[in-house]
Design a protein around this motif. Structure first.
Motif, mmCIF file in Angstrom:
data_model
loop_
_atom_site.group_PDB
_atom_site.id
_atom_site.type_symbol
_atom_site.label_atom_id
_atom_site.label_comp_id
_atom_site.label_asym_id
_atom_site.label_seq_id
_atom_site.Cartn_x
_atom_site.Cartn_y
_atom_site.Cartn_z
ATOM 1 N N ILE A 120 -53.088 -46.576 -7.025
ATOM 2 C CA ILE A 120 -52.088 -46.634 -6.809
ATOM 3 C C ILE A 120 -50.697 -46.388 -6.006
ATOM 4 C CG2 ILE A 120 -52.228 -43.739 -5.700
ATOM 5 C CD1 ILE A 120 -49.805 -44.659 -9.342
ATOM 6 N N GLN A 121 -51.664 -46.809 -4.638
ATOM 7 C CA GLN A 121 -50.460 -47.413 -3.818
ATOM 8 C C GLN A 121 -50.277 -48.754 -3.527
ATOM 9 O OE1 GLN A 121 -50.211 -45.169 -1.983
ATOM 10 N NE2 GLN A 121 -52.083 -44.262 -1.631
ATOM 11 N N GLN A 122 -51.113 -49.046 -5.529
ATOM 12 C CA GLN A 122 -50.172 -51.175 -5.241
ATOM 13 C C GLN A 122 -49.661 -50.997 -6.850
ATOM 14 O OE1 GLN A 122 -54.131 -52.460 -5.375
ATOM 15 N NE2 GLN A 122 -54.365 -52.101 -2.630
ATOM 16 N N THR A 123 -49.183 -50.157 -7.035
ATOM 17 C CA THR A 123 -48.319 -49.657 -8.872
ATOM 18 C C THR A 123 -46.884 -49.051 -8.569
ATOM 19 O OG1 THR A 123 -48.366 -50.123 -10.536
ATOM 20 C CG2 THR A 123 -49.599 -47.795 -9.332
ATOM 21 N N ASP A 124 -46.180 -49.180 -9.517
ATOM 22 C CA ASP A 124 -44.810 -48.365 -9.936
ATOM 23 C C ASP A 124 -44.744 -47.490 -11.142
ATOM 24 O OD1 ASP A 124 -43.664 -50.233 -11.394
ATOM 25 O OD2 ASP A 124 -44.089 -51.852 -9.785
ATOM 26 N N PRO A 125 -44.555 -46.860 -10.953
ATOM 27 C CA PRO A 125 -44.482 -46.660 -12.224
ATOM 28 C C PRO A 125 -43.767 -47.580 -13.590
ATOM 29 C CG PRO A 125 -42.696 -44.698 -10.906
ATOM 30 C CD PRO A 125 -42.988 -46.214 -10.104
ATOM 31 N N ILE A 126 -43.140 -48.123 -13.913
ATOM 32 C CA ILE A 126 -43.117 -49.082 -14.721
ATOM 33 C C ILE A 126 -44.194 -49.579 -14.659
ATOM 34 C CG2 ILE A 126 -41.952 -51.597 -15.230
ATOM 35 C CD1 ILE A 126 -39.358 -49.468 -13.688
ATOM 36 N N THR A 127 -45.063 -50.470 -13.854
ATOM 37 C CA THR A 127 -46.600 -50.995 -13.769
ATOM 38 C C THR A 127 -47.415 -49.878 -14.816
ATOM 39 O OG1 THR A 127 -45.713 -52.420 -12.304
ATOM 40 C CG2 THR A 127 -47.880 -52.106 -12.756
ATOM 41 N N LEU A 128 -47.602 -49.026 -14.004
ATOM 42 C CA LEU A 128 -48.739 -47.626 -14.536
ATOM 43 C C LEU A 128 -47.957 -47.476 -15.796
ATOM 44 C CD1 LEU A 128 -50.489 -45.833 -13.449
ATOM 45 C CD2 LEU A 128 -48.428 -44.117 -13.176
ATOM 46 N N SER A 129 -46.964 -47.596 -16.558
ATOM 47 C CA SER A 129 -46.168 -47.036 -17.496
ATOM 48 C C SER A 129 -46.835 -47.964 -18.836
ATOM 49 C CB SER A 129 -44.643 -46.667 -17.899
ATOM 50 O OG SER A 129 -44.708 -46.645 -19.025
ATOM 51 N N GLN A 130 -47.498 -49.232 -18.191
ATOM 52 C CA GLN A 130 -47.491 -50.462 -19.260
ATOM 53 C C GLN A 130 -48.463 -50.571 -19.059
ATOM 54 O OE1 GLN A 130 -45.417 -53.488 -16.667
ATOM 55 N NE2 GLN A 130 -43.289 -53.388 -17.823
ATOM 56 N N ALA A 160 -51.107 -39.465 -21.507
ATOM 57 C CA ALA A 160 -50.093 -38.755 -21.095
ATOM 58 C C ALA A 160 -49.404 -39.209 -19.759
ATOM 59 C CB ALA A 160 -51.354 -37.614 -19.907
ATOM 60 N N ILE A 161 -49.650 -40.231 -18.867
ATOM 61 C CA ILE A 161 -48.858 -41.017 -18.747
ATOM 62 C C ILE A 161 -47.721 -41.934 -19.190
ATOM 63 C CG2 ILE A 161 -49.052 -43.518 -17.330
ATOM 64 C CD1 ILE A 161 -51.643 -42.934 -15.741
ATOM 65 N N LYS A 162 -48.526 -42.153 -20.433
ATOM 66 C CA LYS A 162 -46.903 -42.919 -21.066
ATOM 67 C C LYS A 162 -46.358 -42.040 -21.756
ATOM 68 C CE LYS A 162 -48.301 -44.244 -25.152
ATOM 69 N NZ LYS A 162 -49.342 -44.376 -26.471
ATOM 70 N N LEU A 163 -46.906 -40.277 -22.107
ATOM 71 C CA LEU A 163 -45.222 -39.874 -22.072
ATOM 72 C C LEU A 163 -44.113 -39.490 -20.750
ATOM 73 C CD1 LEU A 163 -47.721 -36.225 -23.136
ATOM 74 C CD2 LEU A 163 -46.419 -37.330 -24.670
ATOM 75 N N LYS A 164 -44.435 -39.600 -19.781
ATOM 76 C CA LYS A 164 -43.808 -38.710 -19.075
ATOM 77 C C LYS A 164 -44.733 -39.800 -17.752
ATOM 78 C CE LYS A 164 -41.059 -36.452 -20.646
ATOM 79 N NZ LYS A 164 -39.637 -36.291 -20.333
ATOM 80 N N PRO A 165 -44.182 -41.637 -17.871
ATOM 81 C CA PRO A 165 -45.224 -42.123 -16.606
ATOM 82 C C PRO A 165 -44.318 -42.036 -14.914
ATOM 83 C CG PRO A 165 -43.934 -43.520 -18.176
ATOM 84 C CD PRO A 165 -43.577 -42.465 -18.726
ATOM 85 N N GLN A 166 -42.910 -41.378 -14.551
ATOM 86 C CA GLN A 166 -42.778 -40.913 -13.122
ATOM 87 C C GLN A 166 -43.261 -39.418 -12.828
ATOM 88 O OE1 GLN A 166 -40.267 -43.313 -11.357
ATOM 89 N NE2 GLN A 166 -41.100 -41.279 -10.053
#
Length: 169
Positions: free
Chosen positions: A12-22, A148-154
């Motif tokens: 998680i330290q190397q990502t951001d909400p957009i990348t996590l969502s993708q 769950a991540i897809k629902l609310k990535p932020q």
């Protein structure tokens, strides 16, 4: 098998909400099409209007409740993983498998998913409550996490960051 879940906190330290969502979109799709095709959750998109209409709540409250659900599932994945490790250790040592804590956690989360009318989560949590195949349960847990991540990535991202910080202490 559980190593797949470990990246959940460590990278998680190397990502951001957009990348996590993708990543969540891609991995949720792959699981739904391949390992979990029998569940027919591919292409599901949550519609809060159903919960708004059926529960008689306003959109802002449902949105807040969905954010709380995403936080709850994100935190629960860590607990699910702990229980799965215990089950795998018991199996490796030819001990009786006690699914009780795992299934109780699935049941607790299933109630929230049902209340919010989150169909894919309901299916996945039901599978977590009823099935005994540990590899299959890992796939269901992965799918639950990514859905769950897809629902609310932020919200998922923020929760994962907090969990990573706590884990580092």
């Amino acid at each position: 098998m559980l190593e797949k879940l470990n990246y959940y906190l460590t990278d998680i330290q190397q990502t951001d909400p957009i990348t996590l969502s993708q990543q969540a979109e891609l991995l949720c799709h792959e699981l739904a099409v391949f390992e979990l095709s029998n569940l027919k959750i591919e292409g599901y998109d949550y519609d809060p209007a159903i919960a708004i209409e059926e529960l008689g709540l306003d959109a802002e409250l449902v949105d807040h409740l969905v954010e709380d659900y995403v936080e709850q599932i994100t935190k629960s994945v860590v607990q699910f993983e702990k229980y799965l490790k215990e089950l795998q250790n018991s199996k490796a040592n030819s001990k009786d498998l006690d699914y009780t804590p795992f299934r109780e956690l699935a049941h607790k989360n299933l109630g929230v998913a049902r209340n919010l009318r989150i169909h894919d989560a309901q299916i996945l949590l039901y599978e977590l409550m009823k099935k005994d195949d540990l590899d299959y349960l890992v796939h269901c847990l992965e799918a639950l996490k990514y859905c769950a991540i897809k629902l609310k990535p932020q919200r998922a991202y923020d929760t994962l960051k907090l969990l990573a910080i706590k884990n580092a202490l």
